[in-house]
Design an enzyme around this catalytic site. Structure first.
Site, PDB file in Angstrom:
ATOM      1  N   GLU A   1       0.359  -0.687   0.212  1.00 13.32           N
ATOM      2  CA  GLU A   1       0.326  -0.181  -0.603  1.00 13.32           C
ATOM      3  C   GLU A   1       0.817   1.099  -0.494  1.00 13.32           C
ATOM      4  O   GLU A   1       1.906   1.360   1.301  1.00 13.32           O
ATOM      5  CB  GLU A   1      -0.782   0.420   1.034  1.00 13.32           C
ATOM      6  CG  GLU A   1      -1.785   0.987   1.978  1.00 13.32           C
ATOM      7  CD  GLU A   1      -2.135   1.079   3.134  1.00 13.32           C
ATOM      8  OE1 GLU A   1      -3.083   2.134   3.020  1.00 13.32           O
ATOM      9  OE2 GLU A   1      -2.302  -0.010   3.556  1.00 13.32           O
TER      10      GLU A   1
ATOM     11  N   ASP B   1      -4.669  -0.347   9.645  1.00  9.88           N
ATOM     12  CA  ASP B   1      -6.038   0.469   9.903  1.00  9.88           C
ATOM     13  C   ASP B   1      -6.974   0.508   9.325  1.00  9.88           C
ATOM     14  O   ASP B   1      -6.894  -1.146   8.381  1.00  9.88           O
ATOM     15  CB  ASP B   1      -5.034   2.149   9.988  1.00  9.88           C
ATOM     16  CG  ASP B   1      -4.581   2.172   8.661  1.00  9.88           C
ATOM     17  OD1 ASP B   1      -5.359   1.363   7.227  1.00  9.88           O
ATOM     18  OD2 ASP B   1      -4.180   3.409   8.048  1.00  9.88           O
TER      19      ASP B   1
ATOM     20  N   ASP C   1      -8.004   2.246   6.493  1.00  9.76           N
ATOM     21  CA  ASP C   1      -7.673   1.983   5.052  1.00  9.76           C
ATOM     22  C   ASP C   1      -7.189   0.774   4.812  1.00  9.76           C
ATOM     23  O   ASP C   1      -7.841   0.435   3.751  1.00  9.76           O
ATOM     24  CB  ASP C   1      -7.344   3.206   4.934  1.00  9.76           C
ATOM     25  CG  ASP C   1      -7.586   4.669   4.470  1.00  9.76           C
ATOM     26  OD1 ASP C   1      -9.093   4.495   5.097  1.00  9.76           O
ATOM     27  OD2 ASP C   1      -7.376   5.559   4.796  1.00  9.76           O
TER      28      ASP C   1
ATOM     29  N   ASP D   1      -1.103  -1.083   5.358  1.00 11.54           N
ATOM     30  CA  ASP D   1      -1.322  -0.280   6.948  1.00 11.54           C
ATOM     31  C   ASP D   1      -2.455  -1.671   7.571  1.00 11.54           C
ATOM     32  O   ASP D   1      -3.531  -2.266   7.587  1.00 11.54           O
ATOM     33  CB  ASP D   1      -1.703   0.668   6.672  1.00 11.54           C
ATOM     34  CG  ASP D   1      -1.044   1.671   6.304  1.00 11.54           C
ATOM     35  OD1 ASP D   1       0.630   0.473   6.486  1.00 11.54           O
ATOM     36  OD2 ASP D   1      -0.905   2.838   5.604  1.00 11.54           O
TER      37      ASP D   1
END
Length: 648
Positions: A431, A511, A513, A509
């Site tokens: 990402e 998280d 997103d 990541d």
């Protein structure tokens, strides 16, 4: 010593008697000894109760997960016979429980159709259980017999009186055989829900004694369907917009083969056909699916040609165009099914093709003539599918031709590895360019390639296929991986012969997103590169969530539990202000060395392999989470909000 090894005589030949063979080679009978094999035991016992339902003697089945790794299946059928078996001079109950290829299923008068026709079912479960108890309620008496690893520990004995009929089988899988003893609630719930749709009017109850509700009662769920397959199709299409008000329903019988089909068209671009034979899921299809596809292509082709819908097309409409946006459930009852292997993945009876084709064809022909408005709506979707397929073919060819002309055409963003051996090579789909740069510095360039992905890729669940090939990130994935989509006999197939990496690792990541990007990539793989997942090539990297540090000492932690343990270790049970906890919200917060040792080093990293245990449930979840319909997604979020862990 050598002479002894080379001595090959009659004494070396082992004849495994009775259930010894099952314990020696369990994989031959239940497929594997992992979680899939463990749940296969449950299906074998439940199938016996389902057969009682099919014979018209059972309308209630209860499955109870115990706290001691046991599982109990009870039904209100006739109860297994307990009288003396004439030939074997044992109780019929003991014969059923301890003899392979024994049971009422081989006698057509007892069960017209049945799922467990190999006859190893419940005796196989007995052999692979450290303890099994069979309790039969029959003729006003309660009979019990217990077993250890397939061997009776007592005679069949009468323990009381009863006014009900039925069979209760309680078993504890053998830890000497199975890698895991943990029954998964979701796996059991999914199969029981499926069985309720396939057997309308049957009530199935699942109770989990390991978990309790707020009021102290055990977690439980009841499955019951009056709509049958039509209700099943609606459930599968819960995240999609239907084209028809009610699914098309087919029911027919010929040569003792019963056929039932429910089909519904929706606005999506995926084909979803699920098939069952005698309630057994045939995930690899077979002759019944071939017959269904033949009928759909023939009848819609004829209707489209006769009414001039295809006259302006400059190319031929293929079979898959008629099935785009189609969700169908095919259920056939075959008296003597020929399956490929004990796990029954594919039906082989050749006569079933013509029977299903005729039954479905007759109903479709009548439906199209009687419902011209709906027929027009479906055929217009077919024309759109054919046009989009042709556009997608040209877009694909353009991408593939461009690769050939530019000498391999690898994406400029790809930092390739030096190894050309696919077996040892791996590619990280990372990402963002920033994390991609760190991964590039931290990797082992001999076998690790890095492909940074900018932002979120296209949601393929909502896009026409030819639009997908315009998306830069998806084009890069196709060219970097070396795979291509080809048309073979009118069907699109992913060619993975030239796959350049046998490990494809999604690294995002830790998280919200990052999870969304992972889901978008997995949706793309599931819809367009499923063969990569089925062949075990797709993985998800697991970067750590925390680093706990005290002075020069530090420890990476992947969850809150590990973080607490690390803090206690460094503080020696007290409190220590010198302990620093770093929460990694993104891959970019780690330097190259940290990323290598936590996430990329084969000796210390954690990789989660992506598998498809249940394509039907996976399709249902993808369409709900990523599809057009908002309401099912909202309900899912509200139902599961308590499990969410959100950083504020």
């Amino acid at each position: 010593m050598t002479a002894k090894k080379n001595d090959y005589s009659a004494s070396n030949i082992q004849a495994l008697e009775g259930l010894e063979a099952v314990r020696k080679r369990p994989g031959m009978y239940i497929g594997s000894t992992d979680t899939k094999g463990l749940h296969h035991l449950v299906w074998e016992v439940v199938d016996n109760s389902i057969d009682e339902h099919l014979a018209g003697h059972c309308d209630q089945i209860t499955v109870t997960i115990g706290t001691d790794h046991s599982l109990k299946v009870s039904d209100n059928g006739r109860g297994i016979p307990v009288g003396m078996h004439e030939k074997l001079q044992k109780s019929a109950l003991e014969v059923v429980m301890t003899v392979l290829h024994a049971g009422g299923k081989f006698d057509k008068d007892t069960y017209k159709v049945s799922g467990g026709l190999h006859g190893v079912g419940v005796s196989c479960v007995n052999a692979l259980s450290e303890y099994l108890k069979a309790e039969v309620h029959r003729d006003g008496e309660i009979y019990v017999q217990e077993y250890t690893r397939g061997k009776p520990t007592s005679e069949v004995r009468t323990v009381g009186k009863t006014e009900s009929n039925g069979t209760i089988v309680t078993f504890k899988p053998d830890p000497q055989i199975f890698e895991t003893l943990n029954f998964k609630y979701d796996t059991l719930a999914h199969r029981l829900r499926e069985l309720s749709f396939l057997n309308k009017g049957l009530t199935l109850l699942l109770i989990d004694e390991r978990e309790t509700e707020d009021d102290g009662s055990y977690v439980q769920e009841e499955f019951h369907s009056e709509g049958g397959l039509k209700e099943f199709v609606r459930y599968l299409d819960i995240g999609r917009t239907a084209l028809l008000e009610t699914p098309i329903h087919v029911r027919g019988e010929k040569d003792n083969v019963e056929v039932e089909v429910a089909m519904q068209y929706n606005t999506s671009y995926a084909e979803n056909i699920y098939s069952f034979v005698n309630n057994i899921s045939t995930k690899d299809g077979g002759t019944h699916v071939s017959g269904f596809k033949r009928a759909v292509t023939r009848e819609f082709s004829r209707y489209g040609e006769e009414n001039g819908f295809f006259s302006k097309l400059k190319f031929k409409v293929s079979g898959e165009d008629f099935r785009e946006g189609l969700t169908a459930v095919i259920s056939v009852k075959v008296p003597e099914p020929q399956f490929k292997g004990q796990t029954k993945g594919e039906l082989g009876n050749s006569e079933v093709t013509a029977i299903v084709s005729q039954c479905v064809g007759d109903v479709l022909s009548y439906y199209l003539e009687e419902n011209p408005k709906l027929a027009k709506r479906i055929v217009q979707k077919v024309v759109l599918a054919a046009t989009a397929r042709e556009a997608a073919r040209k877009a694909r060819e353009q991408v593939q031709r461009k690769n050939a002309l530019t000498g391999g055409g690898l994406p400029g963003k790809l930092s390739d590895c030096t190894s050309k051996v696919p077996d040892e090579s791996e590619i990280f789909l990372v990402e963002g360019d920033s994390a991609g740069g760190t991964a590039k510095q931290g990797r082992d360039r001999h076998f690790q390639a890095i492909l940074p992905l900018r932002g979120k890729i296209l949601n393929v669940e909502k896009a026409l296929e030819h639009k997908i090939y315009d998306n830069e990130e998806i084009k890069n994935m196709f060219t970097a991986l070396g795979v291509s989509i080809e048309e073979v006999d009118g069907e699109r197939k992913l060619n993975i012969e030239k796959l350049r990496y046998h490990k494809i690792v999604i690294m995002t990541d830790a998280d919200v997103d990052g999870s969304h990007i992972t889901t978008l990539i997995l949706t793309f793989f599931f819809r367009y590169m499923r063969a990569l997942v089925e062949n075990g090539h797709v993985y998800i990297a697991a970067p750590p969530l925390y680093m706990v540090k005290k002075g020069k000492q530090f420890q990476y932690c992947w969850n809150d539990e590990e973080r607490k343990v690390a803090v206690e270790l460094y503080s020696k049970g007290g409190s220590d202000s010198s302990i620093k906890i770093q929460r990694y919200k993104g891959l970019g917060e780690m330097n190259a060395d940290q990323l290598w040792e936590t996430t990329m080093d084969p000796d210390s990293r954690i990789l989660r392999q992506v598998t498809i245990d249940d394509a039907q449930e996976a399709d249902h979840v993808f369409s709900m989470l990523m599809g057009e319909e908002v309401q099912p997604r909202r309900e899912f979020i509200e139902r599961n909000a308590k499990f969410a862990k959100v950083d504020v």
